[in-house]
Design a protein around this motif. Sequence first.
Motif, PDB file in Angstrom:
ATOM      1  N   ALA A 268       0.832  -1.198   0.000  1.00 45.65           N
ATOM      2  CA  ALA A 268       0.000   0.000   0.000  1.00 45.65           C
ATOM      3  C   ALA A 268       0.872   1.255   0.000  1.00 45.65           C
ATOM      4  O   ALA A 268       0.539   2.260  -0.640  1.00 45.65           O
ATOM      5  CB  ALA A 268      -0.923  -0.004   1.221  1.00 45.65           C
ATOM      6  N   ALA A 288      -7.310   4.244  -7.594  1.00 49.83           N
ATOM      7  CA  ALA A 288      -8.562   4.536  -6.900  1.00 49.83           C
ATOM      8  C   ALA A 288      -9.377   3.268  -6.684  1.00 49.83           C
ATOM      9  O   ALA A 288      -9.991   3.075  -5.627  1.00 49.83           O
ATOM     10  CB  ALA A 288      -9.366   5.565  -7.688  1.00 49.83           C
ATOM     11  N   CYS A 291      -8.112   1.080  -3.821  1.00 46.74           N
ATOM     12  CA  CYS A 291      -8.431   1.561  -2.474  1.00 46.74           C
ATOM     13  C   CYS A 291      -9.616   0.827  -1.867  1.00 46.74           C
ATOM     14  O   CYS A 291      -9.741   0.732  -0.639  1.00 46.74           O
ATOM     15  CB  CYS A 291      -8.708   3.065  -2.505  1.00 46.74           C
ATOM     16  N   GLN A 292     -10.505   0.302  -2.710  1.00 50.98           N
ATOM     17  CA  GLN A 292     -11.651  -0.434  -2.183  1.00 50.98           C
ATOM     18  C   GLN A 292     -11.232  -1.705  -1.442  1.00 50.98           C
ATOM     19  O   GLN A 292     -12.006  -2.253  -0.656  1.00 50.98           O
ATOM     20  CB  GLN A 292     -12.608  -0.788  -3.328  1.00 50.98           C
ATOM     21  N   LEU A 294      -8.389  -1.718   0.426  1.00 50.73           N
ATOM     22  CA  LEU A 294      -7.468  -1.283   1.467  1.00 50.73           C
ATOM     23  C   LEU A 294      -8.225  -0.819   2.711  1.00 50.73           C
ATOM     24  O   LEU A 294      -9.392  -0.419   2.636  1.00 50.73           O
ATOM     25  CB  LEU A 294      -6.584  -0.138   0.962  1.00 50.73           C
ATOM     26  N   GLN A 298      -4.625   2.551   5.304  1.00 54.31           N
ATOM     27  CA  GLN A 298      -3.778   2.300   4.133  1.00 54.31           C
ATOM     28  C   GLN A 298      -4.108   3.242   2.981  1.00 54.31           C
ATOM     29  O   GLN A 298      -3.228   3.659   2.235  1.00 54.31           O
ATOM     30  CB  GLN A 298      -3.936   0.846   3.672  1.00 54.31           C
ATOM     31  N   ARG A 299      -5.359   3.593   2.837  1.00 58.61           N
ATOM     32  CA  ARG A 299      -5.739   4.392   1.670  1.00 58.61           C
ATOM     33  C   ARG A 299      -5.541   5.897   1.869  1.00 58.61           C
ATOM     34  O   ARG A 299      -5.566   6.654   0.897  1.00 58.61           O
ATOM     35  CB  ARG A 299      -7.179   4.081   1.260  1.00 58.61           C
ATOM     36  N   LYS A 300      -5.349   6.351   3.101  1.00 61.83           N
ATOM     37  CA  LYS A 300      -5.250   7.793   3.369  1.00 61.83           C
ATOM     38  C   LYS A 300      -4.218   8.502   2.488  1.00 61.83           C
ATOM     39  O   LYS A 300      -4.545   9.484   1.807  1.00 61.83           O
ATOM     40  CB  LYS A 300      -4.940   8.040   4.848  1.00 61.83           C
ATOM     41  N   ILE A 302      -2.782   7.578  -0.254  1.00 59.48           N
ATOM     42  CA  ILE A 302      -3.072   7.386  -1.677  1.00 59.48           C
ATOM     43  C   ILE A 302      -4.138   8.380  -2.129  1.00 59.48           C
ATOM     44  O   ILE A 302      -3.975   9.097  -3.118  1.00 59.48           O
ATOM     45  CB  ILE A 302      -3.537   5.941  -1.946  1.00 59.48           C
ATOM     46  N   VAL A 303      -5.235   8.443  -1.387  1.00 62.09           N
ATOM     47  CA  VAL A 303      -6.338   9.323  -1.760  1.00 62.09           C
ATOM     48  C   VAL A 303      -5.908  10.782  -1.689  1.00 62.09           C
ATOM     49  O   VAL A 303      -6.240  11.589  -2.564  1.00 62.09           O
ATOM     50  CB  VAL A 303      -7.559   9.068  -0.860  1.00 62.09           C
ATOM     51  N   TYR A 322     -12.478   8.765  -6.988  1.00 61.81           N
ATOM     52  CA  TYR A 322     -11.732   9.326  -5.857  1.00 61.81           C
ATOM     53  C   TYR A 322     -12.653   9.510  -4.654  1.00 61.81           C
ATOM     54  O   TYR A 322     -12.257   9.253  -3.506  1.00 61.81           O
ATOM     55  CB  TYR A 322     -11.118  10.670  -6.251  1.00 61.81           C
ATOM     56  N   ALA A 325     -13.392   6.278  -2.896  1.00 62.19           N
ATOM     57  CA  ALA A 325     -12.239   5.867  -2.085  1.00 62.19           C
ATOM     58  C   ALA A 325     -12.116   6.715  -0.826  1.00 62.19           C
ATOM     59  O   ALA A 325     -11.671   6.234   0.220  1.00 62.19           O
ATOM     60  CB  ALA A 325     -10.959   5.972  -2.914  1.00 62.19           C
TER      61      ALA A 325
END
Length: 360
Positions: A268, A288, A291-292, A294, A298-300, A302-303, A322, A325
């Motif tokens: 990630a 994006a 992220c579904q 994660l 973990q996605r913070k 990235i988004v 976006y 996510a």
Amino acid sequence: AHTYDDIKTIADHRHYLGATPHAGNNKSDAAGGGHAHAGLCITQHPSWPEGIRGNVLMNNIHGARINMDVLERKGSGYVAHHGANFIAFHDKASQIVDLREGPDGTLFMIDWYDLNQCHNPRREAHDYTTGRIFRLGRKGQIVKAVDLAKMGNPDLMIRSMTGDEREARSARLKLQERSIPDVQGHALLHGVKVNPQLRDLLTAVEINGSVFLNNVKPRLRDLLTGHSLSLLREWVFSNKEAEEQPPEWLSLMIQFGAEIDQVRDGWAQALASNAGAKLSPIVRLALASACQRLTVEQRKPIVLALLAHEEDKDDHNLPLMYWYAAEPIVAADPAWAAEALTACKIPKVAEFIARRMSEK
């Protein structure tokens, strides 16, 4: 409840005109026949001519024809333009309910042949005796009988990498059905030796003692074969590697990594390090989507990086992807939401973040 909007059709047209969309309104024939469709096929065999291969075929029930939409790459996805009718049956009873591409570019069509098209649920109102199956192919075309079920694993491996699109997909499915996971989750196939280390897989595949693939940038089809056998499990890439790869290749690898049972934090983090890079919108769509799979934590990063891509504000898919996510993070962490709202360069997502924060 908090999606706020959905991704609309990619078509820039309709197959009907007027307030009443049926073909029976005497307005829809020139537009495509009507609003009700059944069955869809994207032709891929090399025998299809330019102008048909790679486009979308779908049956129009009220129009008794097969419409064709022409796909054009745009941003992270496609736009579908109105194409010429593929087939016009000139028979109101014709209702193709499914169509699929067969071997050598043939097209199989199932026709529920019945004048009663819709809005009549009475069983006795339908004709159950006149259904038809069509096979469409070039005049004089000879279909080769290829029985993949009788092939050995080495031959299937070769077919999965070198056959036409339909044959390659069928060969991958057979390999997957025959494989047995080992203790590490990798597939074992009798007669086929594949190096279990991903880095080696991407440079060489050994079949009966001979190296079949020797390419540090394998084709998409080779990656699909490796993924179907659970061989692509721990791939981590650097910014430099990401910039060197075709976007379709990289987006597939991101998808494959997200499909393992539990995504590791290291993987990630590798995604996050690339989310802010100047990569193709195709890759950002894959990020994006990943992220579904994660966790919120973990996605913070990235988004947050994706929201800074102002060039994506008018993309057909990315603003809403976006947001999908981001929404769970906004719901769980108001402080992060405030930071994201400040950093966000995409108006629609900023609006949705503020709306979600006020609702919470």
